[in-house]
Enzyme design. Structure first.
Site, PDB file in Angstrom:
ATOM      1  CG  HIS A 180      -1.962  -1.030   1.255  1.00 35.69           C
ATOM      2  ND1 HIS A 180      -2.319  -1.677   2.425  1.00 35.69           N
ATOM      3  CD2 HIS A 180      -2.726  -1.585   0.278  1.00 35.69           C
ATOM      4  CE1 HIS A 180      -3.251  -2.579   2.164  1.00 35.69           C
ATOM      5  NE2 HIS A 180      -3.514  -2.543   0.874  1.00 35.69           N
ATOM      6  NE  ARG A 241      -4.120 -10.307   1.931  1.00 38.45           N
ATOM      7  CZ  ARG A 241      -4.141  -9.162   1.274  1.00 38.45           C
ATOM      8  NH1 ARG A 241      -4.101  -8.008   1.938  1.00 38.45           N
ATOM      9  NH2 ARG A 241      -4.211  -9.144  -0.039  1.00 38.45           N
ATOM     10  CG  ASP A 283     -18.986  -5.526   2.860  1.00 39.36           C
ATOM     11  OD1 ASP A 283     -19.281  -4.638   3.687  1.00 39.36           O
ATOM     12  OD2 ASP A 283     -19.024  -5.344   1.633  1.00 39.36           O
ATOM     13  N   GLY A 333     -11.377   3.288   6.796  1.00 40.83           N
ATOM     14  CA  GLY A 333     -10.845   4.534   7.360  1.00 40.83           C
ATOM     15  C   GLY A 333     -11.614   5.761   6.937  1.00 40.83           C
TER      16      GLY A 333
END
Length: 399
Positions: A180, A241, A283, A333
């Protein structure tokens, strides 16, 4: 100057065409189900109307050719010919320790990216196919590679090394690389522009949190630590993960269940995280719905997810000797108000205090969440990795 940004996955090709330096988006969309019988191109018109064009696209060259014909076509086109594309930027996932910054793609660069395929066997080959397709379809157009792993390359050795036998680092490059990076670089710089502070004299923590999640500690303009590791599996709890886990637990589970290495990889990458704990979904919207219905495991999954983020804020603040800016970005976020509130709760001792009422209203917009009394500036900065790739592409091809 028009810059086409491509993000080639194993079964998808996402694209965005920018008019630079304004950063105006002329076209965007993506091919999905690449290689399958029901593959299609999906994009949105300026009016907001969504268009889906079905086509058999067995591989990347066919997909990129279809994208190019669509954006130059009479029905949906925004440019008249391929000659109006001045450069192409590619998202490259893994550059190992060979690339610490974005580069103009040459034959030598391609060969070095191939050497990193073991580190990103699903992603790097797909991007190289995209590079080859552009070379064939738009000969002579300059291409730039922007690496997810480049920004964290400034980490000191004490931060990126694992306490494994040193020979594994020498033989196989086993170390922390981080991912990222393009997002962390974009939002950290944008946060300082937004706040009017000097990027090169600030201590910043960026939290890119969503289905995939990672954090960076950035001091004086350089990344000095990050949560992801050799692969994107380490660090924060994610959608599927596992994040940080005792390696001994994996050995124990593997022996008890009789799992092969491939099966164990499937567990830690695709069956763990929020999905594995909740048993509901990866989700967060579905997790919040399940919590509202009284699902205790969904509640536990969200608490664990939020807790890990808070824990890393403390750790990264410690290694930087303080904190000036905390940035939230990514799907969670930017939108999940409860996660931001939890991370900032009871952190006044560290100089973090947010306006809870304002926080509850912010969904996907740039915003300053911290109160006037807060010593740390807490901001939401929507990420734009494609724009960062376009900016790098302009910078490197305009020299």
């Amino acid at each position: 100057m028009n810059v086409l940004v491509l993000n080639c996955g194993s079964s998808s090709v996402k694209y965005k065409l920018f008019q630079m330096p304004e950063g105006k988006v002329l076209a965007q969309g993506g091919v999905e189900k690449l290689g399958l019988a029901d593959s299609f191109l999906k994009f949105k018109l300026p009016s907001g109307e969504k268009v889906v064009l079905e086509k058999d696209m067995p591989e990347h060259t066919v997909a990129i050719d279809f994208i190019l014909k669509t954006i130059t076509g009479s029905e949906y086109g925004c440019i008249k010919s391929l000659s109006e594309i001045d450069a192409v930027g590619h998202r490259l996932v893994h550059g190992g320790d060979k690339f610490s910054e974005s580069v103009v793609i040459t034959d030598e660069v391609v060969e070095n990216v191939k050497k990193c395929i073991d580190l990103a066997p699903l992603h790097n080959p797909s991007t190289l196919k995209g590079v080859a397709a552009v070379t064939e379809l738009i000969p002579g157009v300059p291409q730039v590679g922007v690496f997810d792993t480049a920004f964290p390359q400034t980490m000191p050795q004490r931060a990126f090394m694992y306490a494994l036998p040193y020979e594994y680092y020498e033989k196989y490059g086993v170390r922390r690389y981080g991912f990222h990076g393009t997002s962390h670089r974009f939002v950290s710089k944008r946060a300082c522009e937004f706040l009017g502070i000097d990027y090169n004299k600030a201590r910043i923590i960026t939290a890119h949190i969503g289905n995939g999640a990672s954090m960076c500690a950035i001091k004086d303009g350089k990344c000095i630590d990050t949560s992801m590791g050799l692969t994107p599996t380490e660090g924060l709890m994610m959608g599927t993960r596992v994040g940080d886990v005792d390696p001994g637990a994996l050995v124990f589970i593997g022996e008890k269940e009789g799992l092969s290495m491939a099966q164990l990889s499937e567990v830690i990458n695709k069956k763990s995280g929020v999905l594995g704990v909740s048993g509901v979904s990866s989700d967060m919207r579905e997790i919040e719905d399940a919590i509202a219905q009284g699902n205790e495991r969904a509640k536990l999954a969200l608490e664990m997810y939020d807790y890990r983020i808070k824990k890393y804020v403390g750790a990264f603040t410690a290694v930087m000797g303080g904190l000036d800016v905390l940035v939230f970005t990514g799907g969670v976020g930017e939108n999940q108000t409860t996660t931001r509130e939890y991370v900032c709760e009871d952190m006044q001792y560290m100089g973090i205090e947010i306006d809870k009422e304002l926080n509850a209203k912010i969904h996907g917009d740039e915003a300053l969440l911290s109160t006037k009394e807060s010593k740390v500036k807490v901001v939401v900065i929507p990420t734009d990795e494609e724009l960062m790739i376009a900016l790098d592409t302009v910078a490197l091809t305009s020299k």
